[in-house]
Design an enzyme around this catalytic site. Structure first.
Site, PDB file in Angstrom:
ATOM      1  N   HIS A 220       0.839  -1.204   0.000  1.00 27.03           N
ATOM      2  CA  HIS A 220       0.000   0.000   0.000  1.00 27.03           C
ATOM      3  C   HIS A 220       0.868   1.245   0.000  1.00 27.03           C
ATOM      4  CE1 HIS A 220      -3.073  -2.903   1.283  1.00 27.03           C
ATOM      5  NE2 HIS A 220      -3.971  -2.008   0.905  1.00 27.03           N
ATOM      6  N   HIS A 263       0.371  -2.853   9.439  1.00 27.73           N
ATOM      7  CA  HIS A 263       1.744  -3.151   9.043  1.00 27.73           C
ATOM      8  C   HIS A 263       2.645  -2.673  10.158  1.00 27.73           C
ATOM      9  CE1 HIS A 263       2.097  -4.647   4.945  1.00 27.73           C
ATOM     10  NE2 HIS A 263       1.123  -3.861   4.570  1.00 27.73           N
ATOM     11  N   ASP A 267       7.979  -1.836   7.934  1.00 29.63           N
ATOM     12  CA  ASP A 267       7.460  -2.114   6.597  1.00 29.63           C
ATOM     13  C   ASP A 267       7.233  -0.832   5.833  1.00 29.63           C
ATOM     14  OD1 ASP A 267       5.101  -4.570   7.909  1.00 29.63           O
ATOM     15  OD2 ASP A 267       7.286  -4.578   7.776  1.00 29.63           O
TER      16      ASP A 267
END
Lengths: 345, 421
Positions: A220, A263, A267
């Protein structure tokens, strides 16, 4: 003569360091050129002592479209997306259950508690950015070149993601995560999962984000960051409000990933870093023509340098910001939409 | 210069020497000015001239022709001058070489052949040639060294902090890792890695001492190493990975005991973070691997700043580096992701920095140069502002100054290796 296409050519301190020949500007329509030639002819007739020196035309189009290369890049991106999906399915089997492997300590999670609807915000922001980018791309004159770059970078980033996801599997970041049950060896069901993930685009809004294990690094964040970078790079410099809006959208989206505890912080940090570095690297190589021929250029040590050369071989100048109706018909192209910034930035 | 018609044989010899035609000196030994002017092509077809001439006297004849011409002109000019002097009452006489004397015709003018008009051309002294193109600027290297030192210190402090947060291995088992699935743990492998690391660092240090531009290169090494460790601080701190194997013995946690923690920091700095020296007892510093950074970076620097043809040397260092990295994983001391990420960051930063340093176009901020958007662009400009104005730093070698006084008998050498080779 101020027109957007001269961004690369009119710059007195030429970014590519080479003298820019005065080749014909693609923005100029044929009618204007005709008129110029007629007036020149008239002037010549009046002053018969002028001698006509025929200057050889420039070496052809400096920004050829080459749609077939764009399709290759698109194919490459799609291939990597499919590969990522397959790897997610494989990794999902190896994610340790959250009871036995609790979420790792994370600095952001210590300070900010989970907010449930935050991930929806991220995904909505992502979809908004991607659609704005698609519209901007559609209206850009050199959409073939830019789309090629976008697909190539996206594909490469997802490929790197495959590697990092696969080698080490992080546990789920929060006890709230619902992971689909494991299918031990049931290939057909796995294939179905892959298709479901692909069709939904991996978004949880579409209900296709059920698989766990794809944490390092965050896809994302990659999409948000990359789309923002492209939006900013290929739009007029004077649209600062537009850039600010897009930046806010991307930043809010990235922060909401963490707020939703979807997340780990690392990350997002790693994804941001890798995306920006790859973007800057690629574009600097593409923009500065002197680098392409320089022997001291370590940028060619990357593994994707041959692919880069293949894509960017015939692009001889920085892609100027110039917009056009999608259904191209030369006289209909907008004249000077980016006029304000065509001076040296 | 006196007129050709008044030349003696010795004048003719002098003139031949000036013109670079010494081969005729012997043959024209007894020739004086007028005889010289009477030389023609036929004379070159018979000996003795035919024996010494290579082009049947063409060059000499041309020179004689010019002499003839000039002597004509001079005679003309002198007549005119004398006339005009008599007319104007000038006391100065313009000599053939353009300089005005006060009435004396100098015969002892420099016999520079036909160039009777000596013109003085002023060559502006180029300031760049006096200034060295690669100034040493040890002050900047000192700044870079301090920066690297502070990054190391920060890393050590962060490791100490993170150690407190590592979940115990019973609670949080090691994460699944592909390499660990394929290869079982080998106990002594980590010592190999550290030995290789120390060897490489030693080799690089020796090589660095032998380089001529050590201040510039040292500056680069410190800056890159410092930045990599700084990035490492960030990734270690935000998320804490569990220990990669049950074999790990982590020191007990000191909850809030600052004194003990600072002692730990000191111990780690003193030992360099190596387990051989017993200072690698803290856990939690996994993402990303500092050992990989040192192995990769020293190899890149060794390769970059040594001659191209020492391929065996490069190969040995590459093997040391690769085996070291492999042994990290074999010892189950880091996850695979740590090593992969460390390799990626090190290589990218190294190539990025060196490309920027080698290209003038990339040192300035412009729309096409996206490299200027990195956060360390201003420090980079500070460090690299004066070097490489004309190109890359050449790989010159030079014994360090301590040894130069002792080796006065040896010839000092500095080799310039062409980068294009």
């Amino acid at each position: 003569m101020a027109s957007s296409d001269h961004q690369g050519n009119k710059d007195p301190t030429n970014t590519d360091g080479t003298p820019s020949p005065g080749t014909s500007c693609p923005v100029h329509s044929h009618a204007a050129e005709e008129a110029k030639r007629n007036s020149l002819r008239k002037a010549l007739v009046r002053h018969r002592d002028y001698v006509k020196i025929s200057v050889p035309e420039g070496k052809g189009n400096r920004l050829p479209s080459e749609w077939w290369k764009t399709f290759i890049a698109l194919f490459y991106a799609v291939l990597n997306l499919v590969l990522t999906t397959v790897i997610i399915t494989v990794v999902h089997e190896r994610v340790p259950p959250k009871e036995s492997s609790p979420p790792l300590p994370d600095k952001f999670f210590d300070y900010i508690d989970r907010v449930q609807w935050a991930f929806t915000v991220t995904e909505v922001n992502g979809m908004v950015l991607v659609s704005i980018w698609s519209i901007q791309l559609l209206f850009h004159r050199y959409k073939a070149i830019i789309a090629r770059r976008y697909f190539f970078l996206l594909g490469t980033l997802y490929m790197y993601r495959c590697i990092t996801m696969y080698v080490t599997t992080l546990p789920v970041p929060g006890m709230h995560m619902v992971c689909a049950p494991k299918l031990q060896g049931d290939s057909q069901a796995k294939l179905q999962r892959v298709l479901q993930l692909l069709s939904g685009g991996g978004l949880s809004i579409t209900g296709s984000h059920l698989l766990c294990g794809d944490f390092l690094y965050s896809g994302h964040t990659v999409i948000l960051t990359l789309t923002y970078l492209f939006l900013k790079e290929y739009s007029p410099r004077s649209f600062w409000w537009y850039h600010l809006l897009c930046w806010l959208t991307a930043a809010v989206g990235a922060v909401c990933i963490l707020v939703a505890h979807e997340h780990y912080s690392v990350d997002v940090v790693v994804a941001y870093f890798i995306t920006t570095r790859l973007f800057y690297w690629y574009h600097t190589m593409a923009n500065l023509q002197t680098l392409k021929c320089s022997p001291n250029n370590y940028l060619t040590h990357t593994w994707w340098n041959p692919v880069f050369n293949f894509f960017e071989r015939n692009i001889q100048t920085q892609v100027p910001c110039s917009f056009c109706w999608p259904i191209t018909w030369p006289p209909a192209c907008l004249k000077n939409p980016c006029k304000k910034y065509s001076m040296v930035q | 210069m006196k007129e050709v018609r008044l030349w003696t044989a010795s004048d003719v010899s002098d003139w031949l020497t000036d013109e670079g035609m010494q081969e005729y000196m012997d043959a024209l030994r007894n020739m004086d000015g007028p005889a010289l002017l009477r030389l023609s092509e036929e004379d070159f077809k018979v000996s003795p001239l035919s024996l010494v001439t290579g082009d049947s006297g063409r060059q000499l004849l041309e020179h004689i022709e010019t002499l003839r011409f000039t002597s004509h002109m001079k005679a003309h000019k002198n007549n005119n001058h004398e006339n005009s002097n008599q007319a104007n009452g000038h006391t100065g006489i313009t000599l053939a070489n353009g300089s005005v004397s006060n009435g004396k015709i100098l015969n002892g003018c420099p016999k520079n052949g036909l160039h009777s008009k000596a013109v003085r051309i002023l060559i502006p002294s180029l300031p760049e040639q006096e200034r060295t193109p690669y100034p040493t600027e040890w002050f900047k290297t000192g700044v870079a060294f301090l920066y690297a030192l502070s990054c190391f210190l920060t890393t050590t402090v962060v490791i100490s902090v993170v150690h407190e947060r590592v979940p115990p291995k019973e609670e949080s088992p090691p994460l699944p890792d592909k390499f660990f699935d394929l290869f079982d743990r080998v106990e002594w492998a980590f010592s190999i890695c550290e030995i290789n690391g120390m060897l490489l660092v030693g080799l690089w240090f020796t090589q660095w001492l032998l380089l001529k531009h050590r201040s510039i290169i040292g500056r680069r090494f410190f800056f890159i190493v410092g930045t990599l460790y700084l990035y490492r601080c960030v990734t270690m701190y935000v998320t804490t990975l569990p220990v990669p194997g049950m074999h790990f013995k982590c020191s007990p946690k000191l909850f809030g005991d600052w004194e003990a923690q600072s002692r730990r920091v000191m111990k780690m700095m003193a030992g360099g973070g190596l387990s051989i020296t017993g200072s690698h007892s803290l856990c939690g510093d996994y993402l990303y691997s500092g050992h990989t950074v040192m192995l990769t970076l020293t190899y890149l620097f060794i390769k970059e700043y040594s001659p191209r043809r020492f391929w065996w040397y490069h190969w040995i260092c590459w093997c040391l580096s690769a085996v070291g990295i492999f042994c990290i994983l074999l010892a189950h001391d880091h996850y695979t992701i740590d090593v992969v990420l460390a390799y990626f960051m090190t290589t990218r930063l190294f190539w990025w920095y060196h490309t920027m340093a080698n290209q003038q176009a990339l040192k300035e901020i412009s729309t096409g140069n996206l490299f200027s958007r990195v956060w360390w662009f201003s420090p980079f400009q500070y460090f690299e502002s004066n070097s490489n104005v004309r190109g890359i730093v050449p790989r010159n070698y030079q014994l360090p100054f301590l040894w130069q006084t002792m080796t006065s008998a040896w010839v000092k050498y500095s080799k310039l290796d062409s980068r294009e080779s």
